[in-house]
Design a protein around this motif. Structure first.
Motif, PDB file in Angstrom:
ATOM      1  N   HIS A 247       1.157  -1.428  -0.015  1.00 20.23           N
ATOM      2  CA  HIS A 247       0.353  -0.079  -0.101  1.00 20.23           C
ATOM      3  C   HIS A 247       0.599   1.299   0.351  1.00 20.23           C
ATOM      4  N   ALA A 248       0.543   2.795  -0.608  1.00 20.42           N
ATOM      5  CA  ALA A 248       1.126   3.857  -0.102  1.00 20.42           C
ATOM      6  C   ALA A 248       1.847   3.779   1.486  1.00 20.42           C
ATOM      7  N   THR A 249       1.250   3.300   1.883  1.00 19.45           N
ATOM      8  CA  THR A 249       1.163   3.536   3.599  1.00 19.45           C
ATOM      9  C   THR A 249       2.699   3.059   3.560  1.00 19.45           C
ATOM     10  N   GLN A 250       2.801   2.549   2.930  1.00 17.67           N
ATOM     11  CA  GLN A 250       3.730   1.518   3.019  1.00 17.67           C
ATOM     12  C   GLN A 250       4.972   1.123   2.689  1.00 17.67           C
ATOM     13  N   ILE A 251       6.019   0.942   3.433  1.00 15.64           N
ATOM     14  CA  ILE A 251       7.593   1.102   2.056  1.00 15.64           C
ATOM     15  C   ILE A 251       8.747   0.614   2.852  1.00 15.64           C
ATOM     16  N   CYS A 252       8.871   0.340   1.739  1.00 15.98           N
ATOM     17  CA  CYS A 252       9.853  -0.885   1.829  1.00 15.98           C
ATOM     18  C   CYS A 252      11.221  -0.981   1.544  1.00 15.98           C
ATOM     19  N   ALA A 253      12.179  -1.410   1.939  1.00 18.80           N
ATOM     20  CA  ALA A 253      14.048  -1.524   2.256  1.00 18.80           C
ATOM     21  C   ALA A 253      14.399  -2.651   2.628  1.00 18.80           C
ATOM     22  N   ILE A 254      15.128  -3.546   2.092  1.00 20.76           N
ATOM     23  CA  ILE A 254      16.201  -3.965   2.035  1.00 20.76           C
ATOM     24  C   ILE A 254      17.367  -3.893   1.593  1.00 20.76           C
ATOM     25  N   ARG A 255      18.501  -4.855   1.902  1.00 23.73           N
ATOM     26  CA  ARG A 255      19.568  -4.818   1.086  1.00 23.73           C
ATOM     27  C   ARG A 255      20.681  -6.667   1.023  1.00 23.73           C
ATOM     28  N   PHE A 256      20.339  -6.439  -1.286  1.00 20.46           N
ATOM     29  CA  PHE A 256      21.114  -7.671  -1.212  1.00 20.46           C
ATOM     30  C   PHE A 256      22.721  -7.169  -1.561  1.00 20.46           C
ATOM     31  N   LYS A 257      23.516  -8.193  -1.087  1.00 18.61           N
ATOM     32  CA  LYS A 257      25.052  -7.561  -1.599  1.00 18.61           C
ATOM     33  C   LYS A 257      25.979  -8.891  -1.286  1.00 18.61           C
ATOM     34  N   ASN A 258      26.531  -9.719  -2.809  1.00 17.93           N
ATOM     35  CA  ASN A 258      27.538 -10.752  -2.614  1.00 17.93           C
ATOM     36  C   ASN A 258      26.669 -11.894  -1.953  1.00 17.93           C
ATOM     37  N   ASN A 259      25.457 -11.844  -2.543  1.00 16.79           N
ATOM     38  CA  ASN A 259      24.653 -12.999  -2.492  1.00 16.79           C
ATOM     39  C   ASN A 259      24.654 -13.604  -0.476  1.00 16.79           C
ATOM     40  N   LYS A 260      24.559 -12.238  -0.218  1.00 18.67           N
ATOM     41  CA  LYS A 260      23.908 -12.043   1.080  1.00 18.67           C
ATOM     42  C   LYS A 260      22.714 -11.298   1.044  1.00 18.67           C
TER      43      LYS A 260
END
Length: 317
Positions: A247-260
């Motif tokens: 939803h517009a009231t949600q925000i997404c985040a993560i980090r993918f790096k070196n297969n981790k």
């Protein structure tokens, strides 16, 4: 970091770790058939290659996948996250607004201080009204230090719906006694401006005491991890392909790096996602605590400033 069990695998903890598939209001596990997701998974991995320089290059689709709010385990066992080393210990006075929300005297979720009388967390953390909740303030260590405050009143968002991607996953808590705010070890969090946007690909920080890996335990010391904000359209597309709304009231985040993957997990629910010292998100839900290609989803705090003001009788910071 993460949650599904408590600190020790007692009989009570194992009971808590069982999937509650008959109760969507508490974070029902939704299973996705391979036929519905494999093609979409490959297409979205192609999108991911162009999303950021350190994105995962390729990930084989699983034969079976499940989505869980951080409260629940998968039918196969547990919500998972990355390796232990991906988290760093926070400085002693680095996050004086961070709280451990405890249920029946055990760490349950994260929360943050709004002012002397109120705290902010996720609605999913306080669904069990018959339980006793308290918060621990002024310490980075669960086993020592800090002050304890009883939660005397809970106001969860009226539109909270665990069956619709945990939309409106936000709650405020009134505490007693008041937080001993000194600006050093105990301090209120800074809120964003109304409808304030966080730039795509911005570096943000998540903090908490949650678990770090498949069979991990709640951490005694507060830890932090740096991750990236995802473009909203990309997050919506990835999740839509397996029939989840963002939803517009949600925000997404993560980090993918070196297969981790670097992410929040069980035990971090309700805790803050931080950008330039402001709480821009609250940990809400995700896929196996960060398994690619799915970013984790947070409650967008800037969408709820009027609601927070109303529910705290205009007393927010």
């Amino acid at each position: 970091m993460a949650k599904s069990s408590r600190v020790h695998f007692s009989p009570r903890a194992w009971e808590q770790m069982r999937p509650k598939s008959v109760d969507p209001a508490r974070g029902m596990i939704r299973r996705v058939s391979p036929s519905k997701q494999t093609h979409a998974h490959v297409e979205n991995m192609n999108l991911l290659k162009h999303h950021a320089a350190d994105s995962v290059a390729t990930v084989a689709p699983s034969s079976v996948r499940a989505v869980c709010s951080r409260w629940r385990t998968t039918a196969e066992g547990f919500c998972t996250t990355g390796t232990y080393s991906q988290w760093r210990r926070s400085g002693t006075r680095e996050f004086p607004y961070q709280l451990s929300l405890q249920k029946n005297a055990e760490h349950w979720c994260g929360a943050v201080i709004l002012n002397e009388d109120w705290a902010l967390t996720a609605a999913q953390c306080v669904e069990d009204s018959e339980d006793t909740y308290e918060v621990l303030a002024g310490t980075n260590t669960l086993s020592e230090g800090g002050t304890r405050h009883t939660v005397t009143f809970i106001s969860s968002h009226e539109g909270y719906d665990a069956s619709d991607s945990w939309v409106n996953d936000i709650a405020v808590l009134k505490v007693s006694p008041a937080f001993p705010i000194d600006g050093v070890t105990v301090a209120p969090i800074q809120l964003p401006e109304k409808d304030e946007e966080v730039p795509d690909n911005a570096n943000v920080t998540a903090i908490g005491w949650g678990k770090h890996w498949y069979f991990g335990q709640i951490q005694d010391g507060l830890r932090k991890v740096d991750i990236h904000i995802w473009q909203q359209w990309l997050c919506e597309s990835v999740w839509h392909d397996i029939n989840y709304n963002v939803h517009a009231t949600q925000i997404c985040a993560i980090r993918f790096k070196n297969n981790k993957h670097y992410d929040t997990c069980t035990g971090d629910e309700g805790g803050p996602l931080l950008y330039e010292g402001k709480v821009v998100g609250l940990v809400s839900w995700g896929h196996f605590c960060g398994e690619p290609p799915y970013p984790s989803v947070y409650t967008r705090v800037s969408s709820y400033l009027d609601w927070i003001t109303e529910k705290t009788s205009g007393s927010r910071v």
